[in-house]
Design a protein around this motif. Structure first.
Motif, PDB file in Angstrom:
ATOM      1  N   TYR A 188      -1.927   6.114  -1.887  1.00 25.78           N
ATOM      2  CA  TYR A 188      -3.082   6.686  -2.584  1.00 25.78           C
ATOM      3  C   TYR A 188      -4.092   7.246  -1.586  1.00 25.78           C
ATOM      4  CZ  TYR A 188      -7.388   7.049  -5.303  1.00 25.78           C
ATOM      5  OH  TYR A 188      -8.532   7.520  -5.872  1.00 25.78           O
ATOM      6  N   ALA A 189      -4.395   6.477  -0.552  1.00 25.27           N
ATOM      7  CA  ALA A 189      -5.385   6.905   0.445  1.00 25.27           C
ATOM      8  C   ALA A 189      -4.961   8.202   1.119  1.00 25.27           C
ATOM      9  CB  ALA A 189      -5.589   5.804   1.485  1.00 25.27           C
ATOM     10  N   ILE A 190      -3.676   8.342   1.394  1.00 25.66           N
ATOM     11  CA  ILE A 190      -3.186   9.551   2.051  1.00 25.66           C
ATOM     12  C   ILE A 190      -3.270  10.748   1.114  1.00 25.66           C
ATOM     13  CG2 ILE A 190      -1.123  10.647   3.010  1.00 25.66           C
ATOM     14  CD1 ILE A 190      -0.349   7.843   4.058  1.00 25.66           C
ATOM     15  N   ILE A 191      -2.929  10.555  -0.153  1.00 25.01           N
ATOM     16  CA  ILE A 191      -2.932  11.665  -1.111  1.00 25.01           C
ATOM     17  C   ILE A 191      -4.342  12.209  -1.314  1.00 25.01           C
ATOM     18  CG2 ILE A 191      -2.491  12.337  -3.504  1.00 25.01           C
ATOM     19  CD1 ILE A 191      -0.257  10.269  -3.536  1.00 25.01           C
ATOM     20  N   VAL A 192      -5.320  11.311  -1.484  1.00 23.21           N
ATOM     21  CA  VAL A 192      -6.683  11.753  -1.792  1.00 23.21           C
ATOM     22  C   VAL A 192      -7.543  11.859  -0.531  1.00 23.21           C
ATOM     23  CG1 VAL A 192      -6.520  10.716  -4.075  1.00 23.21           C
ATOM     24  CG2 VAL A 192      -7.577   9.419  -2.224  1.00 23.21           C
ATOM     25  N   GLU A 193      -6.931  11.634   0.632  1.00 25.07           N
ATOM     26  CA  GLU A 193      -7.607  11.790   1.922  1.00 25.07           C
ATOM     27  C   GLU A 193      -8.828  10.875   2.042  1.00 25.07           C
ATOM     28  OE1 GLU A 193      -8.393  15.958   2.307  1.00 25.07           O
ATOM     29  OE2 GLU A 193      -6.295  16.454   2.678  1.00 25.07           O
ATOM     30  N   GLN A 194      -8.608   9.599   1.756  1.00 21.10           N
ATOM     31  CA  GLN A 194      -9.631   8.572   1.931  1.00 21.10           C
ATOM     32  C   GLN A 194      -9.208   7.626   3.046  1.00 21.10           C
ATOM     33  OE1 GLN A 194     -12.672   8.340   0.330  1.00 21.10           O
ATOM     34  NE2 GLN A 194     -12.181  10.316  -0.604  1.00 21.10           N
ATOM     35  N   GLY A 197      -8.200   1.921   5.617  1.00 19.12           N
ATOM     36  CA  GLY A 197      -8.787   0.598   5.765  1.00 19.12           C
ATOM     37  C   GLY A 197      -9.748   0.252   4.648  1.00 19.12           C
ATOM     38  N   VAL A 198     -10.554   1.222   4.235  1.00 11.39           N
ATOM     39  CA  VAL A 198     -11.510   0.997   3.146  1.00 11.39           C
ATOM     40  C   VAL A 198     -10.779   0.732   1.836  1.00 11.39           C
ATOM     41  CG1 VAL A 198     -13.333   2.054   1.767  1.00 11.39           C
ATOM     42  CG2 VAL A 198     -13.336   2.351   4.242  1.00 11.39           C
ATOM     43  N   LEU A 199      -9.713   1.502   1.549  1.00  6.95           N
ATOM     44  CA  LEU A 199      -8.952   1.300   0.314  1.00  6.95           C
ATOM     45  C   LEU A 199      -8.288  -0.075   0.297  1.00  6.95           C
ATOM     46  CD1 LEU A 199      -8.356   3.039  -2.219  1.00  6.95           C
ATOM     47  CD2 LEU A 199      -9.409   4.329  -0.369  1.00  6.95           C
ATOM     48  N   LEU A 200      -7.747  -0.484   1.445  1.00  6.51           N
ATOM     49  CA  LEU A 200      -7.109  -1.797   1.499  1.00  6.51           C
ATOM     50  C   LEU A 200      -8.125  -2.907   1.252  1.00  6.51           C
ATOM     51  CD1 LEU A 200      -4.688  -1.350   4.551  1.00  6.51           C
ATOM     52  CD2 LEU A 200      -4.085  -1.434   2.136  1.00  6.51           C
ATOM     53  N   MET A 201      -9.303  -2.778   1.839  1.00  7.84           N
ATOM     54  CA  MET A 201     -10.341  -3.784   1.617  1.00  7.84           C
ATOM     55  C   MET A 201     -10.797  -3.795   0.157  1.00  7.84           C
ATOM     56  SD  MET A 201     -12.152  -6.216   2.791  1.00  7.84           S
ATOM     57  CE  MET A 201     -12.174  -6.180   4.574  1.00  7.84           C
ATOM     58  N   VAL A 394     -21.065   5.114 -10.173  1.00  9.80           N
ATOM     59  CA  VAL A 394     -20.621   5.018  -8.776  1.00  9.80           C
ATOM     60  C   VAL A 394     -20.827   6.375  -8.113  1.00  9.80           C
ATOM     61  CG1 VAL A 394     -18.940   3.182  -9.157  1.00  9.80           C
ATOM     62  CG2 VAL A 394     -18.245   5.552  -9.476  1.00  9.80           C
ATOM     63  N   SER A 395     -21.027   6.366  -6.817  1.00 11.27           N
ATOM     64  CA  SER A 395     -21.219   7.612  -6.076  1.00 11.27           C
ATOM     65  C   SER A 395     -19.910   8.392  -6.004  1.00 11.27           C
ATOM     66  CB  SER A 395     -21.726   7.310  -4.669  1.00 11.27           C
ATOM     67  OG  SER A 395     -20.736   6.611  -3.931  1.00 11.27           O
ATOM     68  N   GLY A 396     -19.981   9.600  -5.434  1.00 14.14           N
ATOM     69  CA  GLY A 396     -18.784  10.413  -5.315  1.00 14.14           C
ATOM     70  C   GLY A 396     -17.708   9.738  -4.488  1.00 14.14           C
ATOM     71  N   VAL A 397     -18.089   9.215  -3.309  1.00 12.18           N
ATOM     72  CA  VAL A 397     -17.135   8.505  -2.464  1.00 12.18           C
ATOM     73  C   VAL A 397     -16.694   7.207  -3.137  1.00 12.18           C
ATOM     74  CG1 VAL A 397     -16.801   7.360  -0.244  1.00 12.18           C
ATOM     75  CG2 VAL A 397     -18.080   9.510  -0.367  1.00 12.18           C
ATOM     76  N   GLY A 398     -17.645   6.508  -3.748  1.00 11.74           N
ATOM     77  CA  GLY A 398     -17.312   5.268  -4.448  1.00 11.74           C
ATOM     78  C   GLY A 398     -16.343   5.494  -5.590  1.00 11.74           C
ATOM     79  N   CYS A 399     -16.457   6.648  -6.259  1.00 12.53           N
ATOM     80  CA  CYS A 399     -15.570   6.956  -7.374  1.00 12.53           C
ATOM     81  C   CYS A 399     -14.127   7.106  -6.889  1.00 12.53           C
ATOM     82  CB  CYS A 399     -16.023   8.234  -8.075  1.00 12.53           C
ATOM     83  SG  CYS A 399     -15.086   8.642  -9.561  1.00 12.53           S
ATOM     84  N   ALA A 400     -13.957   7.714  -5.713  1.00 16.70           N
ATOM     85  CA  ALA A 400     -12.612   7.877  -5.153  1.00 16.70           C
ATOM     86  C   ALA A 400     -11.960   6.519  -4.913  1.00 16.70           C
ATOM     87  CB  ALA A 400     -12.690   8.671  -3.850  1.00 16.70           C
ATOM     88  N   ILE A 401     -12.739   5.565  -4.425  1.00 16.46           N
ATOM     89  CA  ILE A 401     -12.217   4.218  -4.166  1.00 16.46           C
ATOM     90  C   ILE A 401     -11.986   3.466  -5.478  1.00 16.46           C
ATOM     91  CG2 ILE A 401     -12.719   2.016  -3.044  1.00 16.46           C
ATOM     92  CD1 ILE A 401     -14.468   3.630  -1.066  1.00 16.46           C
ATOM     93  N   TRP A 402     -12.981   3.513  -6.339  1.00 12.35           N
ATOM     94  CA  TRP A 402     -12.930   2.787  -7.615  1.00 12.35           C
ATOM     95  C   TRP A 402     -11.781   3.269  -8.484  1.00 12.35           C
ATOM     96  CZ3 TRP A 402     -14.797   5.048 -12.457  1.00 12.35           C
ATOM     97  CH2 TRP A 402     -14.888   4.127 -13.514  1.00 12.35           C
ATOM     98  N   PHE A 403     -11.633   4.592  -8.616  1.00 11.53           N
ATOM     99  CA  PHE A 403     -10.539   5.123  -9.428  1.00 11.53           C
ATOM    100  C   PHE A 403      -9.191   4.787  -8.807  1.00 11.53           C
ATOM    101  CE2 PHE A 403      -7.562   8.670 -10.410  1.00 11.53           C
ATOM    102  CZ  PHE A 403      -7.381   8.374 -11.755  1.00 11.53           C
ATOM    103  N   GLY A 404      -9.135   4.739  -7.481  1.00 10.70           N
ATOM    104  CA  GLY A 404      -7.890   4.382  -6.818  1.00 10.70           C
ATOM    105  C   GLY A 404      -7.410   3.002  -7.212  1.00 10.70           C
ATOM    106  N   ILE A 405      -8.333   2.040  -7.226  1.00  8.72           N
ATOM    107  CA  ILE A 405      -7.954   0.671  -7.596  1.00  8.72           C
ATOM    108  C   ILE A 405      -7.518   0.614  -9.060  1.00  8.72           C
ATOM    109  CG2 ILE A 405      -8.776  -1.694  -7.812  1.00  8.72           C
ATOM    110  CD1 ILE A 405      -8.394  -0.664  -4.925  1.00  8.72           C
TER     111      ILE A 405
END
Length: 472
Positions: A188-194, A197-201, A394-405
């Motif tokens: 997921y992190a690679i596809i959306v370019e996030q 380490g942050v996604l894993l945490m 959630v913020s723009g960056v936060g949304c990328a993480i939140w939606f990923g989970i």
């Protein structure tokens, strides 16, 4: 007449706009998946034919064929050779080495002694031990296969119903999708370019919450129906404390990975390699034989090849989607709907649930993210929106993480959803005395648990974003 018909068909193909081409090819790809074609081959075929169609219109058939063939040859190699994806085989190898070294048996024994007294205690022990194993194995399938060998015989010996025991293992295996190190979160992190380490945490707390909800469901079911899984008593406090040292190697490796990634010592890839090396040394120290090492390497290679084959095929399809401009069109359509963003998000998640009946988790994520991710970001207010002005809080960056989970949690559903339900087939494959129908019967209550977990994560985004905020 035939010549006229062929001429009309040729003109229709030649005048088709890119959006309609994208829709037709995507529909054909989904049809291939539904009738049983493997996701990797269905996506690669659809992607290649789609690229051929688009470039034939622009350049003519000969040049279009040449461009499509060049892309088919270069895109998978260029993407799969990225350093981030090398995390996947190392995380998988850690899990199999831990199993063949006997560390997973020690983990289950400790959990059994500490929580076995609860109603459905061995089921609860299975959930918590799969969560612990998930912290060293990034693969749900591997987790399900390992505990089908370890936990199910113990539960059957204590009188647990076959379907219940198998369902707990299949559902517990899905926890590896969230709890780091998670292979699917890396993808997921690679596809959306996030940041990987942050996604894993970000997956850590939702994974723990999901484990406790599973455990609570097991206790509830065993309390209502005492025949499902009786408690296991008779362990002294001395026996409980004696079981702890056997689990320490696993937690030691988890600690090494966490410190390496989040302490700035090394990259996630280096952390995975170091974890694999440390667990290998521990396995040799515990007497792992050369035959077991060979089995661990072969199993890791098989699972890695399966994952990478899916990635290869889907990447070609994703490139086609970009040329067809379908993600942008879908995002514009979603944001233009006369519905609240939250209702639209729920509809997207329901579509994931339906797709999960026909596709495996990684394939579904790879195929849908190029379309759904931009749409969800747009619904929230864009990449630069603040939490106060956003639709989901959630913020723009936060949304990328939140939606990923949330998306990965939805992918967990497809691991136990009929008719595909890969974890269920793995459990049935390991335990020849348990039919796949019994496994599906056993995991049915866990659907409700997953829906509840997703609702909690949507209502309380801080569960996802709190740990990443500490390292951000």
């Amino acid at each position: 007449m035939i010549d006229s018909l062929l001429s009309n068909i040729s003109q229709w193909f030649a005048t088709m706009d890119s959006i309609n081409i994208g829709l037709i090819v995507s529909g054909c790809m989904l049809f291939m998946v539904i009738i049983g074609v493997r996701v990797a081959f269905a996506a690669a075929t659809a992607g290649f034919l789609g690229l051929l169609w688009i470039f034939s219109i622009k350049l003519g058939f000969d040049k279009g064929l040449l461009v499509a063939m060049k892309m088919a040859g270069t895109i998978p190699h260029s993407k799969v050779t990225t350093l981030s994806l090398s995390l996947i085989p190392t995380f998988i190898l850690i899990g199999y080495l831990a199993y063949y070294a006997g560390l997973t048996q020690a983990l289950f024994t400790a959990a059994k002694r500490w929580v076995g007294w609860l109603p459905g205690g061995l089921g609860v022990a299975t959930v918590f031990s799969t969560a612990g194993f998930a912290a060293v194995s990034g693969a749900s399938v591997a987790t399900a296969a390992v505990f089908a060998r370890i936990a199910i015989p113990e539960m059957l010996k204590e009188g647990y119903q076959k379907s219940f025991a198998a369902g707990v293992v299949a559902a517990g295996g899905t926890l590896a999708s969230l709890i780091p190190p998670s292979a699917i979160l890396v993808i997921y992190a690679i596809i959306v370019e996030q940041d990987v380490g942050v996604l894993l945490m970000a997956g850590f707390l939702p994974g723990i919450v999901s484990a406790f909800i599973y455990a609570g469901l097991v206790v509830l079911l065993a309390t209502v129906n005492k025949d499902l899984g009786p408690p296991v008593r008779g362990f002294s406090w001395k026996q409980r404390f004696e079981s702890i040292p056997g689990t320490l190697p696993i937690f030691f490796v988890v600690g090494i990975i966490i410190v390496c990634i989040y302490g700035g010592v090394g990259t996630p890839t280096e952390a995975g390699a170091l974890g694999a090396f440390v667990i290998l040394i521990m396995a040799i120290y515990k007497g792992m034989r050369l035959a077991n090492l060979k089995d661990a390497l072969i199993e890791s290679a098989k699972l890695t090849v399966m994952i990478f084959t899916i990635i290869w095929g889907v990447l070609l399809y994703v490139r086609f989607l970009g040329f067809a401009d379908l993600p942008t069109a879908f995002s514009d359509w979603i944001t233009g709907l006369d519905q609240t963003p939250m209702i639209t998000l729920v509809c997207i998640l329901m579509a994931y649930a339906v797709l999960g009946m026909f596709m495996d988790a990684i394939g579904m994520l790879l195929l849908t993210l190029p379309i759904t991710y931009p749409a969800v970001i747009a619904l929230n207010g864009g990449e630069d929106v603040t939490a106060a002005d956003s639709a989901f809080g959630v913020s723009g960056v936060g949304c990328a993480i939140w939606f990923g989970i949330i998306a990965v949690k939805m992918c967990e559903l497809c691991l136990i959803t009929p008719p595909i339900g890969l974890n269920c087939f793995v459990v049935a494959g390991v335990r020849k005395d348990i039919s796949v129908q019994d496994v599906f019967k056993g995991v049915t209550p866990f659907f409700a648990a997953d829906v509840f977990t997703i609702a909690v994560l949507i209502a309380f985004p801080s569960i996802v974003l709190w740990l990443p905020s500490l390292i951000g």
